[in-house]
Write a protein that holds these residues in place. Structure first.
Motif, PDB file in Angstrom:
ATOM      1  N   UNK A  38      42.864  45.172  40.477  1.00 38.68           N
ATOM      2  CA  UNK A  38      43.818  44.507  41.805  1.00 38.68           C
ATOM      3  C   UNK A  38      44.800  43.735  41.019  1.00 38.68           C
ATOM      4  N   UNK A  39      45.770  43.450  41.861  1.00 41.34           N
ATOM      5  CA  UNK A  39      46.915  42.698  41.492  1.00 41.34           C
ATOM      6  C   UNK A  39      47.652  41.943  42.659  1.00 41.34           C
ATOM      7  N   UNK A  40      48.620  41.272  42.267  1.00 35.27           N
ATOM      8  CA  UNK A  40      49.439  40.593  43.519  1.00 35.27           C
ATOM      9  C   UNK A  40      50.383  41.659  44.125  1.00 35.27           C
ATOM     10  N   UNK A  41      50.422  42.795  43.617  1.00 33.26           N
ATOM     11  CA  UNK A  41      51.393  43.840  43.996  1.00 33.26           C
ATOM     12  C   UNK A  41      51.340  45.274  43.011  1.00 33.26           C
ATOM     13  N   UNK A  42      52.558  45.545  42.848  1.00 39.27           N
ATOM     14  CA  UNK A  42      52.533  46.985  42.091  1.00 39.27           C
ATOM     15  C   UNK A  42      52.349  46.905  40.458  1.00 39.27           C
ATOM     16  N   UNK A  43      52.616  45.383  39.996  1.00 38.48           N
ATOM     17  CA  UNK A  43      52.486  45.549  38.851  1.00 38.48           C
ATOM     18  C   UNK A  43      51.234  46.090  37.905  1.00 38.48           C
ATOM     19  N   UNK A  44      50.053  45.763  38.654  1.00 46.15           N
ATOM     20  CA  UNK A  44      48.792  46.235  38.156  1.00 46.15           C
ATOM     21  C   UNK A  44      48.566  47.876  38.005  1.00 46.15           C
ATOM     22  N   UNK A  45      49.665  48.419  38.726  1.00 43.72           N
ATOM     23  CA  UNK A  45      49.555  49.970  38.512  1.00 43.72           C
ATOM     24  C   UNK A  45      49.783  50.229  36.850  1.00 43.72           C
ATOM     25  N   UNK A  46      50.366  49.614  36.371  1.00 48.36           N
ATOM     26  CA  UNK A  46      50.654  49.735  35.028  1.00 48.36           C
ATOM     27  C   UNK A  46      49.562  49.648  34.155  1.00 48.36           C
ATOM     28  N   UNK A  47      48.849  48.309  34.450  1.00 46.13           N
ATOM     29  CA  UNK A  47      47.345  48.292  33.711  1.00 46.13           C
ATOM     30  C   UNK A  47      46.280  49.643  34.327  1.00 46.13           C
ATOM     31  N   UNK A  97      42.712  50.965  43.652  1.00 42.53           N
ATOM     32  CA  UNK A  97      43.890  49.838  43.288  1.00 42.53           C
ATOM     33  C   UNK A  97      43.979  49.231  44.628  1.00 42.53           C
ATOM     34  N   UNK A  98      44.014  47.848  44.464  1.00 41.86           N
ATOM     35  CA  UNK A  98      44.418  47.258  45.794  1.00 41.86           C
ATOM     36  C   UNK A  98      45.564  46.309  45.282  1.00 41.86           C
ATOM     37  N   UNK A  99      46.679  46.494  45.838  1.00 46.09           N
ATOM     38  CA  UNK A  99      47.885  45.615  45.655  1.00 46.09           C
ATOM     39  C   UNK A  99      48.372  44.616  46.758  1.00 46.09           C
ATOM     40  N   UNK A 100      48.148  43.197  46.428  1.00 41.18           N
ATOM     41  CA  UNK A 100      48.224  42.488  47.469  1.00 41.18           C
ATOM     42  C   UNK A 100      49.910  42.046  47.537  1.00 41.18           C
ATOM     43  N   UNK A 101      50.741  43.106  48.183  1.00 37.63           N
ATOM     44  CA  UNK A 101      51.957  43.084  47.979  1.00 37.63           C
ATOM     45  C   UNK A 101      52.470  42.275  49.092  1.00 37.63           C
ATOM     46  N   UNK A 102      51.724  42.201  50.065  1.00 37.44           N
ATOM     47  CA  UNK A 102      52.010  41.107  51.615  1.00 37.44           C
ATOM     48  C   UNK A 102      52.296  39.721  50.753  1.00 37.44           C
ATOM     49  N   UNK A 103      51.548  39.354  49.859  1.00 34.10           N
ATOM     50  CA  UNK A 103      51.551  37.930  49.151  1.00 34.10           C
ATOM     51  C   UNK A 103      52.214  37.881  47.939  1.00 34.10           C
ATOM     52  N   UNK A 104      52.762  38.810  47.416  1.00 33.62           N
ATOM     53  CA  UNK A 104      53.513  38.813  46.205  1.00 33.62           C
ATOM     54  C   UNK A 104      54.838  37.915  46.233  1.00 33.62           C
ATOM     55  N   UNK A 144      32.531  49.004  44.774  1.00 29.53           N
ATOM     56  CA  UNK A 144      33.078  48.983  43.236  1.00 29.53           C
ATOM     57  C   UNK A 144      31.764  48.317  42.334  1.00 29.53           C
ATOM     58  N   UNK A 145      31.945  49.056  41.096  1.00 24.80           N
ATOM     59  CA  UNK A 145      30.719  48.637  40.147  1.00 24.80           C
ATOM     60  C   UNK A 145      31.412  47.650  39.034  1.00 24.80           C
ATOM     61  N   UNK A 146      32.588  47.469  39.014  1.00 26.71           N
ATOM     62  CA  UNK A 146      33.195  46.419  38.201  1.00 26.71           C
ATOM     63  C   UNK A 146      34.538  46.368  38.811  1.00 26.71           C
ATOM     64  N   UNK A 147      35.086  45.071  38.440  1.00 25.78           N
ATOM     65  CA  UNK A 147      36.778  44.852  38.979  1.00 25.78           C
ATOM     66  C   UNK A 147      37.250  44.354  37.932  1.00 25.78           C
ATOM     67  N   UNK A 148      38.584  44.790  37.930  1.00 28.10           N
ATOM     68  CA  UNK A 148      39.622  44.350  36.693  1.00 28.10           C
ATOM     69  C   UNK A 148      40.720  43.567  37.403  1.00 28.10           C
ATOM     70  N   UNK A 149      40.796  42.310  37.156  1.00 30.35           N
ATOM     71  CA  UNK A 149      41.887  41.623  37.494  1.00 30.35           C
ATOM     72  C   UNK A 149      43.485  41.735  36.878  1.00 30.35           C
ATOM     73  N   UNK A 150      44.225  42.862  37.553  1.00 31.94           N
ATOM     74  CA  UNK A 150      45.305  43.260  36.779  1.00 31.94           C
ATOM     75  C   UNK A 150      46.469  42.439  36.868  1.00 31.94           C
ATOM     76  N   UNK A 151      46.317  41.261  36.664  1.00 27.47           N
ATOM     77  CA  UNK A 151      47.165  40.256  37.073  1.00 27.47           C
ATOM     78  C   UNK A 151      47.014  38.811  36.158  1.00 27.47           C
ATOM     79  N   UNK A 152      48.077  38.558  35.209  1.00 27.01           N
ATOM     80  CA  UNK A 152      47.749  37.505  34.391  1.00 27.01           C
ATOM     81  C   UNK A 152      47.605  36.099  35.117  1.00 27.01           C
ATOM     82  N   UNK A 153      48.427  35.937  36.111  1.00 27.22           N
ATOM     83  CA  UNK A 153      48.328  34.782  37.072  1.00 27.22           C
ATOM     84  C   UNK A 153      47.014  34.715  37.624  1.00 27.22           C
ATOM     85  N   UNK A 154      46.507  35.704  38.180  1.00 28.24           N
ATOM     86  CA  UNK A 154      45.326  35.570  38.820  1.00 28.24           C
ATOM     87  C   UNK A 154      43.915  35.534  38.086  1.00 28.24           C
TER      88      UNK A 154
END
Length: 261
Positions: free
Chosen positions: A11-20, A35-42, A68-78
């Motif tokens: 997950x990411x705050x929006x589309x950025x984590x798609x690169x990850x 993949x979950x993008x929190x674009x409403x709050x980006x 899910x069996x594991x979670x990757x935070x694909x957001x440096x800020x988060x």
């Protein structure tokens, strides 16, 4: 489903984590991903740490509904603001986070390193401690980039605005003897070519993705969660807090093509 065949949440705050996600999917070809993008709050990078923790916890709850069996935070800020709290609240769920690749650039012998990140990431003690560790032997330029992640959310249609903002943000640093650029927000790799083109000399770009992928493989292997059998029906599913057909189509397009078309 068995633990091994369960998907990995990203997950990411929006589309950025798609690169990850693209790097993780290549490194783990037998795994399913959600993949979950929190674009409403980006973007997260211009919010308070407390608000980011609340939002990240809400997104994690959404991913847990998919077992899910594991979670990757694909957001440096988060990762900086919320990872520790999420791990404490979910002790039985492997949670990994992306980190600015400053150490990787230093270890590679780079001497003049530009770190581009969100204002919140750069202001947090975790990043400041990293800079303090290396600044005696390395020149580190920390560049907060307000608005850049939000503009990249526009995708290919926003390229003129992305270019204009990069020109503005980098006006004072591009004349420095930079030999490496650390992209400390997962949105920024989508604009890596535009960023590199600001300089009149070659620069090495660092994202931290390879290290994250290796770390994820290691965690899954250690916990007997790695899916090793060929997956002929692989699934990569996309969800968003801005749950519109247009937003989900943008996610799928960026996963396939990036900003190139």
């Amino acid at each position: 489903m068995s633990k091994q065949t369960a998907p990995i949440g990203v997950f990411d705050s929006g589309v950025g984590g798609i690169s990850t996600l693209r790097t993780l999917a290549q490194a783990l070809p037998n795994e399913n991903f959600i993949f979950y993008g929190d674009s409403a709050n980006a973007p997260y990078g211009e919010k308070s740490s407390e608000k980011v923790c609340v939002l990240a916890s809400q997104v994690l709850d959404q991913l847990k509904h998919h077992q899910v069996k594991a979670v990757v935070i694909a957001c440096n800020t988060a990762t900086s603001a919320a990872k520790q709290q999420l791990m404490v609240a979910n002790p039985n769920l492997p949670i990994l986070g992306i980190e600015p690749a400053l150490k990787q650039a230093v270890d590679a012998g780079r001497q003049h390193i530009l770190v581009m990140a969100t204002p919140l990431t750069i202001s947090l003690p975790k990043y400041q401690a990293q800079v303090a560790k290396f600044q005696a032997t390395t020149q580190i330029y920390s560049l907060p980039c307000p608005g850049l992640a939000d503009t990249i959310e526009l995708g290919h249609a926003g390229l003129p605005r992305i270019q204009a903002l990069i020109d503005q943000l980098m006006a004072d640093v591009k004349t420095q003897p930079i030999d490496a650029v650390v992209l400390g927000c997962t949105h920024y790799p989508f604009a890596a070519d535009l960023i590199a083109a600001e300089f009149d000399h070659p620069v090495q770009i660092y994202t931290g993705y390879e290290g994250l992928a290796k770390n994820l493989v290691r965690h899954l292997t250690d916990q007997d969660l790695l899916r090793t059998a060929p997956n002929t029906d692989r699934q990569i599913d996309f969800y968003s807090s801005r749950n519109t057909p247009e937003e989900l189509a943008l996610y799928r397009h960026l996963y396939r093509y990036g900003l190139d078309q």
